[in-house]
Design a protein around this motif. Structure first.
Motif, PDB file in Angstrom:
ATOM      1  N   ILE A  41      15.818  -9.224   6.706  1.00  0.00           N
ATOM      2  CA  ILE A  41      14.854  -8.187   7.095  1.00  0.00           C
ATOM      3  C   ILE A  41      13.491  -8.592   6.547  1.00  0.00           C
ATOM      4  O   ILE A  41      13.407  -9.284   5.529  1.00  0.00           O
ATOM      5  N   THR A  42      12.443  -8.190   7.244  1.00  0.00           N
ATOM      6  CA  THR A  42      11.107  -8.602   6.807  1.00  0.00           C
ATOM      7  C   THR A  42      10.401  -7.471   6.063  1.00  0.00           C
ATOM      8  O   THR A  42      10.748  -6.303   6.196  1.00  0.00           O
ATOM      9  N   ALA A  43       9.399  -7.883   5.289  1.00  0.00           N
ATOM     10  CA  ALA A  43       8.579  -6.926   4.528  1.00  0.00           C
ATOM     11  C   ALA A  43       7.127  -7.359   4.684  1.00  0.00           C
ATOM     12  O   ALA A  43       6.837  -8.550   4.615  1.00  0.00           O
ATOM     13  N   SER A  44       6.250  -6.386   4.874  1.00  0.00           N
ATOM     14  CA  SER A  44       4.821  -6.759   4.985  1.00  0.00           C
ATOM     15  C   SER A  44       4.291  -7.233   3.629  1.00  0.00           C
ATOM     16  O   SER A  44       3.334  -7.972   3.562  1.00  0.00           O
ATOM     17  N   GLY A  45       4.939  -6.745   2.553  1.00  0.00           N
ATOM     18  CA  GLY A  45       4.466  -7.047   1.207  1.00  0.00           C
ATOM     19  C   GLY A  45       3.661  -5.888   0.627  1.00  0.00           C
ATOM     20  O   GLY A  45       3.404  -5.832  -0.565  1.00  0.00           O
ATOM     21  N   GLY A  46       3.297  -4.944   1.510  1.00  0.00           N
ATOM     22  CA  GLY A  46       2.576  -3.759   1.031  1.00  0.00           C
ATOM     23  C   GLY A  46       1.151  -4.070   0.602  1.00  0.00           C
ATOM     24  O   GLY A  46       0.677  -5.205   0.732  1.00  0.00           O
ATOM     25  N   PRO A  47       0.460  -3.076   0.064  1.00  0.00           N
ATOM     26  CA  PRO A  47      -0.970  -3.235  -0.239  1.00  0.00           C
ATOM     27  C   PRO A  47      -1.275  -4.172  -1.416  1.00  0.00           C
ATOM     28  O   PRO A  47      -2.415  -4.592  -1.585  1.00  0.00           O
ATOM     29  N   PHE A  48      -0.253  -4.503  -2.231  1.00  0.00           N
ATOM     30  CA  PHE A  48      -0.552  -5.241  -3.476  1.00  0.00           C
ATOM     31  C   PHE A  48       0.006  -6.663  -3.502  1.00  0.00           C
ATOM     32  O   PHE A  48       0.080  -7.287  -4.559  1.00  0.00           O
ATOM     33  N   ILE A  67       4.630   4.730  -1.027  1.00  0.00           N
ATOM     34  CA  ILE A  67       4.696   4.279  -2.435  1.00  0.00           C
ATOM     35  C   ILE A  67       5.859   3.291  -2.600  1.00  0.00           C
ATOM     36  O   ILE A  67       5.726   2.257  -3.254  1.00  0.00           O
ATOM     37  N   ASP A  68       6.987   3.610  -1.972  1.00  0.00           N
ATOM     38  CA  ASP A  68       8.137   2.689  -2.037  1.00  0.00           C
ATOM     39  C   ASP A  68       7.778   1.325  -1.457  1.00  0.00           C
ATOM     40  O   ASP A  68       8.297   0.296  -1.913  1.00  0.00           O
ATOM     41  N   SER A  69       6.926   1.306  -0.450  1.00  0.00           N
ATOM     42  CA  SER A  69       6.511   0.012   0.113  1.00  0.00           C
ATOM     43  C   SER A  69       5.599  -0.715  -0.858  1.00  0.00           C
ATOM     44  O   SER A  69       5.665  -1.943  -0.972  1.00  0.00           O
ATOM     45  N   ALA A  70       4.759   0.032  -1.552  1.00  0.00           N
ATOM     46  CA  ALA A  70       3.830  -0.583  -2.509  1.00  0.00           C
ATOM     47  C   ALA A  70       4.583  -1.189  -3.698  1.00  0.00           C
ATOM     48  O   ALA A  70       4.185  -2.234  -4.229  1.00  0.00           O
ATOM     49  N   THR A  71       5.675  -0.545  -4.119  1.00  0.00           N
ATOM     50  CA  THR A  71       6.454  -1.091  -5.249  1.00  0.00           C
ATOM     51  C   THR A  71       7.494  -2.101  -4.753  1.00  0.00           C
ATOM     52  O   THR A  71       8.132  -2.776  -5.561  1.00  0.00           O
ATOM     53  N   PRO A 108       9.270  -5.615  -9.675  1.00  0.00           N
ATOM     54  CA  PRO A 108      10.562  -5.384 -10.347  1.00  0.00           C
ATOM     55  C   PRO A 108      11.442  -4.341  -9.664  1.00  0.00           C
ATOM     56  O   PRO A 108      12.663  -4.389  -9.811  1.00  0.00           O
ATOM     57  N   CYS A 109      10.844  -3.439  -8.887  1.00  0.00           N
ATOM     58  CA  CYS A 109      11.676  -2.436  -8.195  1.00  0.00           C
ATOM     59  C   CYS A 109      12.615  -3.116  -7.198  1.00  0.00           C
ATOM     60  O   CYS A 109      13.757  -2.677  -7.009  1.00  0.00           O
ATOM     61  N   TYR A 110      12.145  -4.173  -6.568  1.00  0.00           N
ATOM     62  CA  TYR A 110      13.000  -4.900  -5.624  1.00  0.00           C
ATOM     63  C   TYR A 110      14.182  -5.510  -6.376  1.00  0.00           C
ATOM     64  O   TYR A 110      15.336  -5.435  -5.938  1.00  0.00           O
ATOM     65  N   LYS A 111      13.863  -6.083  -7.533  1.00  0.00           N
ATOM     66  CA  LYS A 111      14.915  -6.697  -8.355  1.00  0.00           C
ATOM     67  C   LYS A 111      15.946  -5.653  -8.803  1.00  0.00           C
ATOM     68  O   LYS A 111      17.158  -5.883  -8.765  1.00  0.00           O
ATOM     69  N   ASN A 167      -0.035  11.974 -10.502  1.00  0.00           N
ATOM     70  CA  ASN A 167      -0.891  11.308 -11.502  1.00  0.00           C
ATOM     71  C   ASN A 167      -0.416  11.501 -12.939  1.00  0.00           C
ATOM     72  O   ASN A 167      -1.197  11.469 -13.882  1.00  0.00           O
ATOM     73  N   LYS A 168       0.902  11.693 -13.111  1.00  0.00           N
ATOM     74  CA  LYS A 168       1.432  11.912 -14.463  1.00  0.00           C
ATOM     75  C   LYS A 168       1.925  10.624 -15.113  1.00  0.00           C
ATOM     76  O   LYS A 168       2.049  10.547 -16.328  1.00  0.00           O
ATOM     77  N   ILE A 169       2.279   9.665 -14.293  1.00  0.00           N
ATOM     78  CA  ILE A 169       2.664   8.345 -14.823  1.00  0.00           C
ATOM     79  C   ILE A 169       1.913   7.281 -14.022  1.00  0.00           C
ATOM     80  O   ILE A 169       1.375   7.574 -12.957  1.00  0.00           O
ATOM     81  N   SER A 170       1.921   6.057 -14.540  1.00  0.00           N
ATOM     82  CA  SER A 170       1.185   4.996 -13.839  1.00  0.00           C
ATOM     83  C   SER A 170       2.116   4.235 -12.895  1.00  0.00           C
ATOM     84  O   SER A 170       3.349   4.358 -12.976  1.00  0.00           O
ATOM     85  N   PHE A 171       1.532   3.431 -12.052  1.00  0.00           N
ATOM     86  CA  PHE A 171       2.287   2.619 -11.093  1.00  0.00           C
ATOM     87  C   PHE A 171       3.296   1.735 -11.820  1.00  0.00           C
ATOM     88  O   PHE A 171       4.446   1.598 -11.400  1.00  0.00           O
TER      89      PHE A 171
END
Ligand code: NDP
Ligand code: MG
Length: 401
Positions: free
Chosen positions: A188-195, A225-229, A319-322, A352-356
């Motif tokens: 499956i492919t992934a765009s890689g997200g914004p980061f 957000i799930d795509s970004a992580t 690391p979320c992917y891992k 905005n209670k925790i960081s990315f």
């Protein structure tokens, strides 16, 4: 196989998938009508949808939103009855006139509606991946006792389905022997997200605003957000395993920034077949609604073939992917733990209670400290999900707030 799917229920019609589904249905209005729709809080949009699509029932699942809505518009808008909550969802899912249910409520919250749709022998177009990750095996066992069908509309999995059917194979959900015999590898492919190009040392400065901006897809907040992580891709590996059930070592993701190729299937003769389309969820939704026929008309004139690239997933950056791959390999309830900890972490990040960067750390801690067990019934899965949510919240309060 030809399906006569005239009456459709959309769970989560106010979401990104829900809105795309309604657009598809209006384009295919000769053969599809909307029976029921549901929203949680976005009653402004919901009102417009009721006026435009005239469903028989419209369900509001948030109590306060329902009360305010009924106070303003009454219990009926033209021929549409406004109903509330889980009982309301039950009506639009299990009514004998309904052929097909689109499961597009975000998160584990979608579990009970999908159980009900399975028990009611419906064709379920499943966008929601969280419940497949958390309760996939239980869902498959239940499915096998009924005449219900589960058709993936997550773009990559729908692409896998399209490739499999186009290759002359059958859709035999979760049939390990069958897919293991016929398929060598699923990609499956992934765009890689914004980061994807951001230096890891700058990840600490990522804001919610940065993280919800997806480069190629237009989606709801949580999945953005799930795509970004890149948790999204990890969840999708587990989703692919549940649907097509080959060895995990043969299910992989690759970065394809253009989001034009959605999946590739490698066969034992060395052939690889891929599925390409513009990144538009109306394509998988329409295919799933009328498959194997293709009835949807995409109005985009030119398809840009010129820039296709593939790269390995930079797992150390994400690391979320891992963690998701680790959960996939661990099996038992680890998908459930991963998903619940992720849903809570994303919620706190959006507030905005925790960081990315806290998101994977929290999930890792919860995975490390929770018990891996097997569940035999849905109630114990639901209870376990609840426990994990509570322990994740307690951990966040203790460590970060
Ligand atoms: P959105 O956030 O855009 O929409 C979510 C929908 O669920 C809304 O209708 C919302 O109602 C409703 N909802 C939220 N909370 C509850 C609740 N507690 N009870 C009942 N309904 C609730 O999400 P998406 O459309 O982006 O995604 C939906 C699902 O599809 C997710 O599981 C996602 O992973 C999956 N998916 C999405 C893709 C996409 O392109 N968007 C692609 C592939 C999969 P309201 O807004 O009225 O409060
Ligand atoms: Mg997807």
């Amino acid at each position: 196989m030809v399906y006569d799917m005239r009456m459709i229920t959309i769970l989560g019609s106010t979401g990104s998938i829900g809105q795309s589904s309604l657009k598809v249905i209006s384009q295919l209005s000769d053969e599809l009508t909307v029976f029921g729709i549901s929203c949680h809080k976005n009653t402004l949009l919901f009102y417009k949808q009721i006026k435009q699509y005239h469903p028989k029932f419209a369900v509001i699942t948030d109590r306060i939103s329902y009360n305010n809505f009924v106070k303003e518009y009454g219990q009926k808008i033209n021929d549409t009855e406004i109903i509330y909550g889980d009982d309301g969802l039950s009506v639009i899912i299990s009514d004998s006139n309904v052929n097909s249910v689109i499961a597009a409520i975000v998160g584990f919250e979608c579990i009970n509606p999908v159980i009900e749709a399975i028990k009611s022998h419906k064709i379920i177009l499943i966008a929601n991946k969280e419940i497949l990750v958390s309760a996939g095996n239980a869902i498959i066992s239940l499915l096998k006792k009924t005449r219900a069908q589960l058709i993936p509309i997550d773009s990559e999995h729908n692409a896998l389905l399209q490739i499999i059917l186009s290759s002359g194979l059958d859709y035999k959900i979760n049939d390990q022997d069958y897919y293991q015999q016929n398929i060598k590898k699923l990609t499956i492919t992934a765009s890689g997200g914004p980061f994807i190009d951001l230096d890891v040392k700058d990840f600490k400065n990522i804001t919610v605003h940065d993280a919800v901006k997806h480069p190629t897809w237009n989606m709801g907040t949580k999945i953005s957000i799930d795509s970004a992580t890149m948790m999204n891709k990890g969840l999708e590996i587990i989703e692919a395993k549940i649907l097509f059930n080959i060895d995990l070592s043969n299910i992989q993701a690759i970065i394809h920034r253009e989001s034009k190729i959605h999946a590739l299937v490698e066969f034992f003769d060395g052939s690889i077949i891929s599925h390409m389309s513009n990144p538009n969820m109306m394509i998988p939704i329409s295919y799933a609604l009328t498959f194997p026929r293709r009835t949807f008309l995409d109005n985009i004139q030119d398809y840009d073939y010129t820039s296709f690239s593939f790269e390995e997933v930079p797992i150390d950056k994400f690391p979320c992917y891992k963690l998701a791959r680790y959960a996939a390999e661990t099996a038992k309830n680890s998908g459930l733990i991963l998903n619940a900890a992720n849903e809570i972490s994303v919620e706190y990040f959006l507030e905005n209670k925790i960081s990315f960067l806290d998101i994977p750390n929290i999930i890792e801690y919860i995975l490390e400290t929770s018990e891996f067990v097997n569940h035999n019934d849905f109630q114990s899965l639901i209870d376990n999900d609840n426990e994990i949510r509570i322990s994740t919240k307690n951990y966040i309060k203790h460590k970060y707030l």
